[in-house]
Scaffold this active site. Structure first.
Site, PDB file in Angstrom:
ATOM      1  N   ASP A  41       0.837  -1.201   0.000  1.00 26.67           N
ATOM      2  CA  ASP A  41       0.000   0.000   0.000  1.00 26.67           C
ATOM      3  C   ASP A  41       0.877   1.259   0.000  1.00 26.67           C
ATOM      4  O   ASP A  41       1.793   1.386   0.820  1.00 26.67           O
ATOM      5  CB  ASP A  41      -0.901  -0.026   1.238  1.00 26.67           C
ATOM      6  CG  ASP A  41      -2.097   0.899   1.123  1.00 26.67           C
ATOM      7  OD1 ASP A  41      -1.911   2.056   0.698  1.00 26.67           O
ATOM      8  OD2 ASP A  41      -3.206   0.462   1.454  1.00 26.67           O
ATOM      9  N   THR A  76      -7.126   4.106  -1.527  1.00 24.13           N
ATOM     10  CA  THR A  76      -6.794   2.703  -1.277  1.00 24.13           C
ATOM     11  C   THR A  76      -7.877   1.710  -1.713  1.00 24.13           C
ATOM     12  O   THR A  76      -7.605   0.799  -2.494  1.00 24.13           O
ATOM     13  CB  THR A  76      -6.504   2.514   0.226  1.00 24.13           C
ATOM     14  OG1 THR A  76      -5.356   3.306   0.547  1.00 24.13           O
ATOM     15  CG2 THR A  76      -6.231   1.055   0.566  1.00 24.13           C
ATOM     16  N   ASP A 208       2.472   2.706   3.464  1.00 25.01           N
ATOM     17  CA  ASP A 208       1.455   3.761   3.373  1.00 25.01           C
ATOM     18  C   ASP A 208       1.343   4.511   4.698  1.00 25.01           C
ATOM     19  O   ASP A 208       1.262   5.742   4.731  1.00 25.01           O
ATOM     20  CB  ASP A 208       0.110   3.139   3.006  1.00 25.01           C
ATOM     21  CG  ASP A 208      -0.988   4.178   2.860  1.00 25.01           C
ATOM     22  OD1 ASP A 208      -0.951   4.932   1.868  1.00 25.01           O
ATOM     23  OD2 ASP A 208      -1.864   4.250   3.737  1.00 25.01           O
ATOM     24  N   ASP A 253      -1.289   0.441  -4.723  1.00 28.55           N
ATOM     25  CA  ASP A 253      -2.584   1.009  -5.086  1.00 28.55           C
ATOM     26  C   ASP A 253      -2.477   2.454  -5.561  1.00 28.55           C
ATOM     27  O   ASP A 253      -3.319   2.937  -6.313  1.00 28.55           O
ATOM     28  CB  ASP A 253      -3.568   0.888  -3.911  1.00 28.55           C
ATOM     29  CG  ASP A 253      -2.973   1.352  -2.584  1.00 28.55           C
ATOM     30  OD1 ASP A 253      -1.755   1.622  -2.508  1.00 28.55           O
ATOM     31  OD2 ASP A 253      -3.746   1.432  -1.602  1.00 28.55           O
TER      32      ASP A 253
HETATM   33 ZN   LIG Z   1      -3.512   2.840  -0.088  1.00 26.98          ZN
END
Ligand SMILES: [Zn+2]
Length: 422
Positions: A41, A76, A208, A253
């Site tokens: 992420d 996300t 992330d 993402d």
């Molecule tokens: Zn994300």
């Protein structure tokens, strides 16, 4: 339907990582490679150039990589759903991380929502695979805990009837460490062929989290990047030890842009707060007029602003592919990359990172690396859209392509070792 020829296991350079040792080939070469889709992420594409990711860089060098364009908005849940459905958020139904639906008044979608109706606008690859008799397993992925296609029954207590989930799945729990997640995948790979998954997802959230807290250029973020790279290394080593032929596809993402409280657009200076109800806010704002105030709100929003542009949903530029879904609010404002929209000026100073911006912004470009027996060693590919990943997965699994996808497998046709037969 089978699209790729059986693995012939040519041992070339680093691809040897994913090939079965010569002495143990007999059983494995009869089975198709496992496909493992990993999401890191918030791994911005250029994090790969920092010299701190030896394992990911080795994978990229042995196969292909690209700066992948996320779908809009670069958030996300919309993008994880786009990656596994091949449809942009406007058509896959997960139009933001938080939203409402006129068809379900009083309900709110959040990142914890698992009622099937939120997710039913697009079918994820693990459901397509399970329906085709291909076993799947998910070590976290947004939506993978949903009984897809099931029916919510509210009385006498909340249950979900029917629906399809991966054969093995886990309820998301951030306390399960990255290393434990890798161990879970390797345990699945140790199973006998009869109940071993052929498609696996694996999700890491730590890069992330650091990017939001510290910004994309910071030693803490670099440390998170290096940590997740070590987990990728552990996965690769484990697969090699098991002799499990694997097509490993590592994606993100979205990327991450530096933000500061000094770059805030205060909505209360643009339109009187009584004129609207604010939904999601930050890099973009989803805005619904209060009763009788549609015209007044339009007059305030639809004029030029510094560092922000607003549209009625039907007028959002076509290249963003966003605005037709009933779940999208009537007015939509998008901040310039690095700026944030808030209800008012923040009380205290802050810095960090954010995403959700224009999906063409370089800061939003996402990691894509693929390596394994089905991929040639071709280095960096031209940028492509993340809705092309689901068609790639379908090809690797021998599933027919969908005629209703927003993407296609064109970016990969010249880099696959086993050309499709159809
Ligand atoms: Zn994300």
């Amino acid at each position: 339907m089978k699209t790729f020829a059986p693995l012939l296991a040519p041992v070339l350079g680093a691809l040897a990582l994913f090939s079965t040792p010569t002495s143990a080939k007999s059983a494995e070469e009869k089975s198709d490679p496992v496909v493992i889709l990993v999401s890191i992420d918030g791994f911005r594409e250029d994090y790969l150039d920092r010299g701190i990711t030896p394992h990911l860089s080795a994978l990229a060098a042995s196969g292909v990589s690209a700066a992948m364009r996320p779908s809009f908005p670069s958030k996300t849940f919309p993008n994880h759903w786009a990656l596994v459905t091949g449809k942009v958020p406007d058509r896959n139904g997960i139009i933001a991380n938080a939203f409402e639906d006129p068809a379900h008044p009083g309900e709110k979608f959040t990142m914890a929502s698992d009622e099937p109706y939120w997710w039913d606008e697009a079918e994820p690859i693990w459901v397509t695979a399970e329906k085709a008799g291909i076993r799947t397993a998910t070590m976290f992925w947004p939506g993978s805990n949903v009984a897809w296609g099931g029916t919510l029954v509210k009385e006498p207590w909340k249950t979900i009837e029917g629906g399809t989930r991966p054969s093995d799945w886990q309820q998301f729990n951030g306390a399960v460490s990255p290393s434990q997640r890798v161990d879970a995948v390797l345990d699945w790979m140790r199973r006998p062929a009869a109940n071993r998954p052929r498609l696996v997802t694996l999700y890491f959230d730590q890069v992330d989290t650091a990017g939001h807290r510290y910004g994309p250029v910071d030693a803490h973020t670099d440390a998170a990047i290096a940590d997740v790279d070590a987990d990728i290394g552990k996965l690769v080593a484990g697969l090699r030890e098991l002799g499990r032929a694997t097509d490993l596809i590592v994606v993100a993402d979205h990327g991450m842009a530096a933000v500061s409280s000094e770059r805030t657009i205060a909505l209360d200076t643009v339109a009187a707060p009584s004129l609207y109800k604010l939904g999601d806010a930050g890099p973009f704002a989803a805005i619904t007029p209060t009763d009788g105030n549609e015209q007044a709100l339009a007059a305030a929003l639809l004029k030029p602003h510094d560092h922000m542009q607003c549209w009625r949903k039907q007028d959002i530029p076509a290249r963003l592919h966003y605005g037709s879904n009933p779940r999208i609010a009537p007015f939509f404002c998008l901040a310039e990359t690095g700026w944030q929209i808030a209800t008012k000026r923040p009380d205290k100073a802050s810095t960090g990172g954010a995403h959700g911006y224009d999906n063409a912004a370089p800061e939003m470009a996402a990691l894509f690396v693929a390596s394994g027996p089905d991929f040639m060693k071709r280095g960096k590919l031209p940028a492509f859209d993340n809705v092309d990943v689901a068609p790639l997965l379908r090809g690797l699994l021998g599933l027919p392509q969908s005629s209703d996808s927003d993407g296609n497998d064109a970016p990969f046709r010249d880099v696959m070792k086993h050309p499709r037969k159809d």
